[in-house]
Design a protein around this motif. Structure first.
Motif, mmCIF file in Angstrom:
data_model
loop_
_atom_site.group_PDB
_atom_site.id
_atom_site.type_symbol
_atom_site.label_atom_id
_atom_site.label_comp_id
_atom_site.label_asym_id
_atom_site.label_seq_id
_atom_site.Cartn_x
_atom_site.Cartn_y
_atom_site.Cartn_z
ATOM 1 N N LYS A 39 0.895 -1.056 -0.087
ATOM 2 C CA LYS A 39 0.008 0.063 -0.163
ATOM 3 C C LYS A 39 0.797 1.465 -0.012
ATOM 4 O O LYS A 39 0.350 2.211 -0.540
ATOM 5 N N CYS A 40 1.869 1.180 0.589
ATOM 6 C CA CYS A 40 2.743 2.476 0.823
ATOM 7 C C CYS A 40 4.072 2.832 0.063
ATOM 8 O O CYS A 40 4.568 3.757 0.027
ATOM 9 N N TYR A 41 4.583 1.824 -0.814
ATOM 10 C CA TYR A 41 5.573 1.594 -1.549
ATOM 11 C C TYR A 41 5.284 2.344 -2.898
ATOM 12 O O TYR A 41 4.620 1.364 -3.598
ATOM 13 N N ALA A 42 5.913 3.047 -3.269
ATOM 14 C CA ALA A 42 5.806 3.572 -4.600
ATOM 15 C C ALA A 42 6.588 2.854 -5.747
ATOM 16 O O ALA A 42 7.431 2.012 -5.349
ATOM 17 N N PRO A 43 5.849 2.695 -6.699
ATOM 18 C CA PRO A 43 6.983 1.690 -7.834
ATOM 19 C C PRO A 43 8.228 2.083 -8.076
ATOM 20 O O PRO A 43 9.156 1.161 -8.095
ATOM 21 N N ALA A 44 8.569 3.273 -8.084
ATOM 22 C CA ALA A 44 9.760 3.575 -8.314
ATOM 23 C C ALA A 44 10.809 3.093 -7.198
ATOM 24 O O ALA A 44 11.959 2.758 -7.273
ATOM 25 N N LEU A 45 10.168 3.132 -5.690
ATOM 26 C CA LEU A 45 11.033 2.527 -4.533
ATOM 27 C C LEU A 45 11.218 1.168 -4.748
ATOM 28 O O LEU A 45 12.179 0.554 -4.523
ATOM 29 N N LYS A 46 9.900 0.457 -5.051
ATOM 30 C CA LYS A 46 10.130 -0.957 -5.185
ATOM 31 C C LYS A 46 10.924 -1.340 -6.258
ATOM 32 O O LYS A 46 12.027 -2.357 -6.183
ATOM 33 N N GLU A 47 11.166 -0.696 -7.590
ATOM 34 C CA GLU A 47 12.261 -0.865 -8.442
ATOM 35 C C GLU A 47 13.585 -0.636 -7.941
ATOM 36 O O GLU A 47 14.632 -1.717 -8.191
ATOM 37 N N LEU A 48 13.934 0.269 -7.257
ATOM 38 C CA LEU A 48 15.083 0.411 -6.502
ATOM 39 C C LEU A 48 15.717 -0.441 -5.593
ATOM 40 O O LEU A 48 16.686 -1.001 -5.630
ATOM 41 N N ILE A 49 14.567 -1.284 -4.692
ATOM 42 C CA ILE A 49 14.881 -2.411 -3.900
ATOM 43 C C ILE A 49 15.040 -3.356 -4.848
ATOM 44 O O ILE A 49 15.915 -4.247 -4.275
ATOM 45 N N GLY A 50 14.495 -3.893 -5.742
ATOM 46 C CA GLY A 50 14.554 -5.055 -6.309
ATOM 47 C C GLY A 50 13.704 -6.372 -5.537
ATOM 48 O O GLY A 50 12.706 -6.111 -4.936
ATOM 49 N N ASP A 51 14.305 -7.351 -5.530
ATOM 50 C CA ASP A 51 13.563 -8.653 -4.760
ATOM 51 C C ASP A 51 13.995 -8.813 -3.394
ATOM 52 O O ASP A 51 13.370 -9.808 -2.578
ATOM 53 N N ASP A 52 14.873 -7.940 -2.920
ATOM 54 C CA ASP A 52 15.544 -8.448 -1.291
ATOM 55 C C ASP A 52 14.509 -7.685 -0.544
ATOM 56 O O ASP A 52 14.924 -6.760 0.057
ATOM 57 N N VAL A 53 13.502 -8.340 -0.272
ATOM 58 C CA VAL A 53 12.410 -7.785 0.681
ATOM 59 C C VAL A 53 12.025 -8.901 1.793
ATOM 60 O O VAL A 53 11.948 -10.214 1.307
ATOM 61 N N LEU A 54 12.198 -8.696 3.086
ATOM 62 C CA LEU A 54 11.847 -9.559 4.197
ATOM 63 C C LEU A 54 10.580 -9.028 4.830
ATOM 64 O O LEU A 54 10.516 -7.770 5.249
#
Length: 413
Positions: A39-54
């Protein structure tokens, strides 16, 4: 490759930390809640992070702590940073358990909870406002009378961020509303972490307000250039701008440095960064208002880089991964940010009257149709955007900011 844990990246310091870690050759695992990510992560931030989310549930502190300790031990984690102020005590606990550089976990709550902060400041004789602690309005009234506390007073929550819930109370009849406002948040948003609903009642400290950043490595404190703060002057204080660096006398700079160091020592800040808010009083002394074991918000990280070539986010990552932070200014300029702020809640319709200047580096606004709070309602939730400027020195950038903001009108329906 060594890994860095970033506990919550959705604040405006998240991207700075992600980029700093990448420059240092570290992989980053961002830790957040699944619903918050959606709900809170913008698409640009998700792209910057990639797949490394816990994903974890920060509201269940003990379960989250066990999960993160296990993950860190299995994944070559060499450091932990805080990107969300409410999580700084958890960051200290994790670092201590894992044997990584961090802050004293026995005192870390004092960098998050203003009740504990006031108690530690009193114990260590840190110059700060006289403080009363109350859980009920009746207790507040009784303590004010018993101690002969004079108005105006500052009333604020024990645990909140930015300027949410902060009021300047000038008359006794204003106290009840201010007290109720300060207790409006029993849980943090958006993780639903339970909050201490104690209300902090402090003497109003006159003078000029500043903030200063510190980088701490192995207990050695390095102070960065001081930031000039601009706030509204009515009952509900909201930050409306910052300029780096502030112009101060040598004596004031000495007062700020010495008083800030005492505060950090009292709070057990040993490795990482700290954001310190304080005032220079009319008699020339410094009093600490509050301290956070985190990077500054409001893009002060960017201002510091534009003005001095300093990368505080990189220094933070270096300090908590056992490296020597690089914190030498490479040039002397100035930078400023000013916020577009609504004085009433409603639907943002647009911005009018923004001036032009060659000193403007960037302008950012919410999209029309965005819901916005008013200054009285939710403090910094009243912002609808900002402008960042640069200049040769403080006087030049402040003058440019005044021209750009002179006729700005935030239109709210």
């Amino acid at each position: 490759m060594s890994r860095l844990l970033l506990l919550e990246a959705m604040g405006n310091t998240g991207p700075y930390l992600l980029r700093a870690a990448e420059e240092l050759g570290l992989r980053v695992t961002v830790v957040t809640h699944e619903d918050v990510y959606a709900k809170c992560y913008a698409p640009a931030l998700k792209e910057l992070i990639g797949d490394d989310v816990l994903f974890t549930d920060f509201a269940d502190t003990e379960t989250s702590r066990r999960q993160l300790v296990a993950y860190a031990r299995d994944n070559d984690v060499s450091g932990i940073v805080c990107g969300w102020e409410f999580l700084s005590p958890l960051v200290a606990d994790l670092a201590a358990e894992l044997g990584l550089p961090g802050n004293d976990p026995r005192r870390a709550l004092g960098c998050r909870n203003k009740r504990v902060m006031a108690e530690l400041f009193a114990e260590h004789a840190v110059p700060s406002p006289r403080t009363l602690l109350a859980r009920t309005y009746e207790s507040a009234v009784a303590q004010i009378a018993e101690r002969g506390q004079e108005y105006p007073l500052v009333v604020k929550p024990a645990e909140q961020s930015a300027s949410w819930g902060v009021s300047v109370v000038r008359e006794p009849q204003e106290l009840a509303a201010a007290f109720a406002l300060a207790q409006s948040w029993p849980v943090e948003t958006p993780h639903h972490i339970p909050l201490d609903t104690t209300v902090i009642i402090q003497e109003y400290v006159g003078g000029v307000e500043f903030s200063v950043e510190a980088v701490v490595c192995g207990g050695l404190i390095t102070m960065l250039p001081v930031t000039e703060k601009f706030t509204t002057q009515d009952a509900y204080r909201v930050e409306i701008g910052h300029t780096v660096p502030a112009v101060l006398s040598a004596e004031s700079l000495t007062q700020i440095r010495r008083t800030s160091e005492r505060a950090l020592e009292a709070l057990g800040v040993l490795n990482g960064v700290a954001h310190i808010e304080l005032k220079i009083t009319p008699d020339g002394s410094a009093k600490i208002i509050e301290v956070g074991a985190r990077l500054p918000g409001d893009h002060v990280v960017r201002l510091m880089h534009v003005a001095h070539g300093l990368d505080e986010a990189r220094a933070y990552v270096e300090a908590v991964t056992g490296r020597q932070p690089e914190i030498t200014p490479t040039y002397e300029r100035a930078a400023a940010i000013r916020f577009f702020t609504s004085y009433r809640a409603g639907t943002f319709q647009g911005l009018r009257g923004l001036g032009t200047s060659p000193h403007v580096m960037s302008v950012d606004t919410d999209a029309p149709g965005t819901r916005v709070g008013g200054v009285r309602d939710k403090g910094n939730d009243a912002r609808v955007g900002h402008v960042i400027l640069s200049g040769a020195d403080t006087a030049e950038v402040n003058a440019a900011a005044a021209v750009v903001m002179a006729h700005v009108r935030v239109e709210v329906g």
